[in-house]
Structure formats: structure tokens, C-alpha cells
Motif scaffolding. Structure first.
Motif, PDB file in Angstrom:
ATOM      1  N   TYR A  36      41.736  48.385   6.646  1.00  0.00           N
ATOM      2  CA  TYR A  36      40.785  48.565   5.229  1.00  0.00           C
ATOM      3  C   TYR A  36      42.028  49.342   4.375  1.00  0.00           C
TER       4      TYR A  36
ATOM      5  N   LEU B  31      43.131  47.428   1.106  1.00  0.00           N
ATOM      6  CA  LEU B  31      42.098  47.860  -0.019  1.00  0.00           C
ATOM      7  C   LEU B  31      42.482  49.363   0.076  1.00  0.00           C
TER       8      LEU B  31
ATOM      9  N   VAL C 298      40.070  51.293  -2.588  1.00  0.00           N
ATOM     10  CA  VAL C 298      38.906  51.333  -2.199  1.00  0.00           C
ATOM     11  C   VAL C 298      38.681  52.617  -1.174  1.00  0.00           C
TER      12      VAL C 298
ATOM     13  N   ILE D 290      32.060  50.868   2.751  1.00  0.00           N
ATOM     14  CA  ILE D 290      32.433  49.691   2.076  1.00  0.00           C
ATOM     15  C   ILE D 290      31.239  48.550   2.254  1.00  0.00           C
TER      16      ILE D 290
ATOM     17  N   TYR E  81      34.241  43.184  -0.241  1.00  0.00           N
ATOM     18  CA  TYR E  81      35.546  44.225   0.355  1.00  0.00           C
ATOM     19  C   TYR E  81      35.816  43.626   1.908  1.00  0.00           C
TER      20      TYR E  81
END
Length: 185
Positions: free
Chosen positions: A63, A67, A70, A81, A86
Motif C-alpha cells: 500500500y 498508494l 492515500v 482504505i 484503492y
């Protein structure tokens, strides 16, 4: 002079006839295997958990790599999330990083796999520049006299090898060619 031109043309037309149908695809897959396969496999391994069942669950690192903005917004709490889009992006990115290089090396669905890998590299580059905030020296530029930039120079060469596969195919020594011969029977 015409003798030299004629000899030159004869030699290279013969080479093209002998190697044209199989060599470039095989060579491009070999270069990909030797230069990029282990790179992408090692990168993909950082995105999965440990143990046998860890493979089925992307790690926090996945992650953070895919991302980064995020993850900062949710204070690195992956449960905060949303699945769509995502978590789906993280799952797709993680498993495509395993699958696409394998397909390219064995020569299965090679043209589509190479095209998908080019898209993967484009998304990876976008994430590195916008999400991880790499500096201008790391980004580099074409025609800048410095062949060591990690993004522009390296990834241009990566994409070129993949573009050869998209345009020329995997060559005769591939699963695609084997399946093609089997289908023609």
C-alpha cells in the motif's frame, strides 16, 4: 563502390531472412529475463506478507509503495482504505508484478503481456514522480548527457525491450509459437 553496396545488402538481407522470424523476440525476452525479471520479482515479493498465506494478502508496504499519498492520509492504517478503487489497485498491481514478467519470459500472451507491462511501467513512473516525490536528478531527461537517471533513462530502455515484443512477438521459441503450431494442426 557498387560491389561494396551489393555485398552489404546481400549479407544483411541474408541475416534478416535467417533471424527475422525468431531472433528479435527471443533476444528481447532473454534481455528482459536477465535484466528485469529478478528486479520485478523482488519488488513484488516486498508487496506480499510472509509465509504461504502471506502471498494472498498485500503487505502494508504494498500500500505504501503503490498508494503513498492515500497511506499518508489514513496514517498507514490499511483497514481505513476502501476496497474500491484503492485496495483493488493494490491487489492488481501486486499480482500483475508477479504474473506479467512470468508470461513475458515464457512467451505466453507475449504481445499483450508486454503491452500491459509498458502500462505498468507508466503507472509505476507516475507513482514514483507524483506519490514518492523523486527529485529532478532522479527523473532525469532524454538527451541530457547523463545516462544514470533512474527514471527517464532506465525506463526508456525497459519500454524499448517491451516494445520490440509488442511489435515483433516472442519468436519461434515460445509458448505462443508452440500453441500456434498446435492450433494449426
Amino acid at each position: 563502390m557498387s560491389f561494396l553496396i551489393h555485398t552489404h545488402n546481400a549479407i544483411f538481407k541474408t541475416l534478416d531472412r535467417l533471424l527475422g522470424g525468431w531472433f528479435l523476440g527471443l533476444a528481447a525476452r532473454f534481455v528482459f529475463a536477465g535484466v528485469l525479471f529478478v528486479y520485478f520479482f523482488a519488488s513484488a515479493m516486498t508487496k506480499v506478507g510472509s509465509g504461504i498465506f502471506g502471498f494472498f494478502q498485500p503487505s502494508v508496504g504494498a500500500y505504501a509503495q503503490i498508494l503513498p499519498k492515500v497511506m499518508e492520509e489514513v496514517s498507514y492504517n490499511t483497514s481505513a482504505i476502501a476496497f474500491f478503487p484503492y485496495k483493488l489497485i493494490v491487489y492488481a498491481g501486486t499480482y500483475m508484478e508477479f504474473l506479467l514478467p512470468i508470461l513475458i519470459v515464457i512467451g505466453l500472451f507475449t504481445r499483450l503481456s508486454a503491452l500491459a507491462m509498458i502500462a505498468f511501467i507508466a503507472v509505476m513512473t507516475y507513482t514514483d514522480i507524483t506519490g514518492h516525490g523523486v527529485d529532478a536528478a532522479t527523473i532525469g531527461g532524454l538527451f541530457d548527457r547523463d545516462p544514470s537517471s533512474l527514471i527517464t533513462d532506465q525506463r526508456t530502455l525497459w519500454v524499448f525491450v517491451l516494445l520490440v515484443l509488442v511489435l515483433k512477438g516472442p519468436g519461434f521459441i515460445s509458448v505462443d509459437a508452440l500453441l500456434g503450431r498446435w492450433a494449426r494442426r
